[in-house]
Design an enzyme around this catalytic site. Structure first.
Site, short mmCIF file in Angstrom:
data_model
loop_
_atom_site.label_atom_id
_atom_site.label_comp_id
_atom_site.label_asym_id
_atom_site.label_seq_id
_atom_site.Cartn_x
_atom_site.Cartn_y
_atom_site.Cartn_z
N CYS A 128 0.88 -1.17 0.00
CA CYS A 128 0.00 0.00 0.00
C CYS A 128 0.91 1.22 0.00
CB CYS A 128 -0.91 0.00 1.23
SG CYS A 128 -1.96 1.48 1.34
N GLU B 13 -3.93 1.57 -6.30
CA GLU B 13 -3.02 0.51 -6.69
C GLU B 13 -2.87 0.59 -8.21
OE1 GLU B 13 -0.28 -1.18 -6.30
OE2 GLU B 13 -1.15 -1.77 -4.36
#
Length: 221
Positions: free
Chosen positions: A2, A104
């Protein structure tokens, strides 16, 4: 991993969601939060929950070089209980890292396509985090890392890892000012269910951490 997320909820929404009594000095909405920046976290000081800012990128208290933080923005939940940098923090320095979506990058034939990912049923949520205090020659740093896990079926086509997002009912238990055995904390995280996610393509404008504003989250035409 992340490596980028958003938090554009209002301060009032955050205070109500996490039942906080004190205002959050310096809070501002963000659309492109990046490693090395100060990020909003909730901790329990033994008396009550409080919110404040921690630098994203863990610098363990024993580290000689604070630059190690740039390599420690994430901690693998599967092995954190075995690692010296994270083991003791799982016992005593757990935190909530507040967000309302994360980004992402999905590989395709043209390179990488950024996607914004959020929860279907909740606007605000929290990543499971760990924090530490580093002090050297009178300088203090309060830093944190985000725990990650293997991607679920939804995330697998996008990336093989994802952040640990705590269900609402698990947040207070994670934050509780009680010592957890590292193995116990590992078991807790391993059993956290993954909530339903949504994702859509966004512009590569978000690729640069210097870019901010709601343009970052606009669906790609």
């Amino acid at each position: 991993m992340c490596g980028r997320f958003t938090l554009h909820a209002s301060e009032l929404e955050i205070l109500q969601e996490y039942e906080l009594d004190q205002e959050i000095p310096g809070y501002e909405t963000r659309y492109n939060i990046a490693p090395g920046q100060d990020i909003l976290a909730v901790i329990h000081d033994g008396n009550s929950k409080r919110a404040g800012f921690l630098k994203w990128g863990l610098v363990p208290s024993w580290s000689k070089d604070p630059k190690i933080g740039y390599k420690m923005i994430n901690a693998r939940s599967e092995t954190a209980h075995e690692k010296p940098s994270f083991k003791s923090l799982l016992s005593r320095r757990r935190c909530l890292i507040v967000a309302d979506s994360f980004y992402e990058w999905q590989r395709n034939e043209n390179g990488k396509q950024p996607k914004r990912i959020s929860l279907q049923n909740r606007k605000l949520f929290a990543f499971a985090g760990l924090w530490d205090k580093w002090e050297h020659n009178g300088k203090k740093l309060y830093t944190c890392t985000i725990l990650t896990r293997k991607a679920n079926e939804f995330m697998q086509p996008i990336h093989d890892r994802m952040p640990v997002i705590l269900p609402k009912e698990a947040e207070d238990e994670w934050l509780a000012p009680v010592r957890m055995d590292p193995e116990q904390a590992h078991g807790f995280i391993s059993n956290v269910p993954i909530e339903q996610l949504d994702a859509y393509d966004v512009s590569d404008y978000v690729n640069s951490a210097q870019n901010e504003g709601d343009h970052c989250i606009r669906p790609l035409a």
